[in-house]
Write an enzyme that holds these catalytic residues in place. Structure first.
Site, PDB file in Angstrom:
ATOM      1  CB  CYS A 117     -29.835  23.238   7.123  1.00 13.25           C
ATOM      2  SG  CYS A 117     -28.840  23.413   5.591  1.00 13.25           S
ATOM      3  CG  HIS A 155     -27.419  18.752   8.204  1.00  7.81           C
ATOM      4  ND1 HIS A 155     -26.901  19.398   9.434  1.00  7.81           N
ATOM      5  CD2 HIS A 155     -27.619  20.200   7.546  1.00  7.81           C
ATOM      6  CE1 HIS A 155     -27.160  20.593   9.236  1.00  7.81           C
ATOM      7  NE2 HIS A 155     -27.501  21.222   8.148  1.00  7.81           N
TER       8      HIS A 155
END
Length: 189
Positions: A164, A151
């Site tokens: 992440c 992201h």
């Protein structure tokens, strides 16, 4: 001069102390582990090929944290994402053609981004982390059932996330429009 004598004396004392200690035990290598027992699948050289493709597509590129390269895409080919934790880079393919390259920030020590083969199974333009105080995850694409995704986010130039893969927000926006559910994600390094 006094501190130099102190340092020299400390080094000499440690050398003498090490001579008096017993030799270390011989440590045997652990037995081989079957690939099926590993928490992830080993990957097989996608990142080195992607690096060669990047040189061919973009020339010698020195990217700073937050930099990326993007080219027009091939419309009818499936997308594929290759992430190299070692180089802190993401390579985006459309078919066999490299169309995007960016710096990343993967998981920090103790929270490393897992290696292996994955598929995007959830996409959200305005994603938020359920684990970490509703932290924003713009253009989130989840590929791991434990909540790990790539992201848009802050890119300090080194692994700094909780697992992440952070990418530049503008790159994340372009990538979001390119991928689909089931897009292949390969993580190496």
């Amino acid at each position: 001069m006094r501190s130099f004598k102190f340092i020299a004396a400390a080094i000499a004392a440690s050398l003498l102390a090490s001579c008096a200690t017993t030799p270390p035990k011989v440590v045997q290598a652990p037995p081989p582990v079957e690939e099926a027992q590993l928490p992830y699948q080993w990957t097989h050289g996608h990142a080195p090929k992607a690096t060669k493709d990047a040189r061919a597509a973009f020339g010698t590129v020195a990217l700073r944290a937050g930099d990326y390269r993007w080219t027009p895409t091939i419309p009818d080919a499936p997308a594929k994402v290759v992430i190299d934790r070692l180089q802190q880079l993401m390579f985006v393919y459309k078919g066999d053609t490299l169309v995007g390259l960016t710096t990343i920030s993967s998981g920090k020590k103790g929270r490393e981004t897992p290696l292996g083969y994955w598929k995007v199974f959830r996409k959200q333009v305005k994603g938020f982390s359920r684990k970490y105080d509703n932290a924003p995850m713009p253009y989130m694409q989840m590929y791991d059932e434990k909540g790990i995704a790539f992201h848009g986010g802050k890119l300090p130039g080194y692994p700094a996330s909780h697992g992440c893969v952070r990418i530049p927000v503008e790159f994340a926006k372009k990538l979001y429009g390119l991928t689909a559910m089931g897009t292949e994600v390969i993580i190496e390094g």
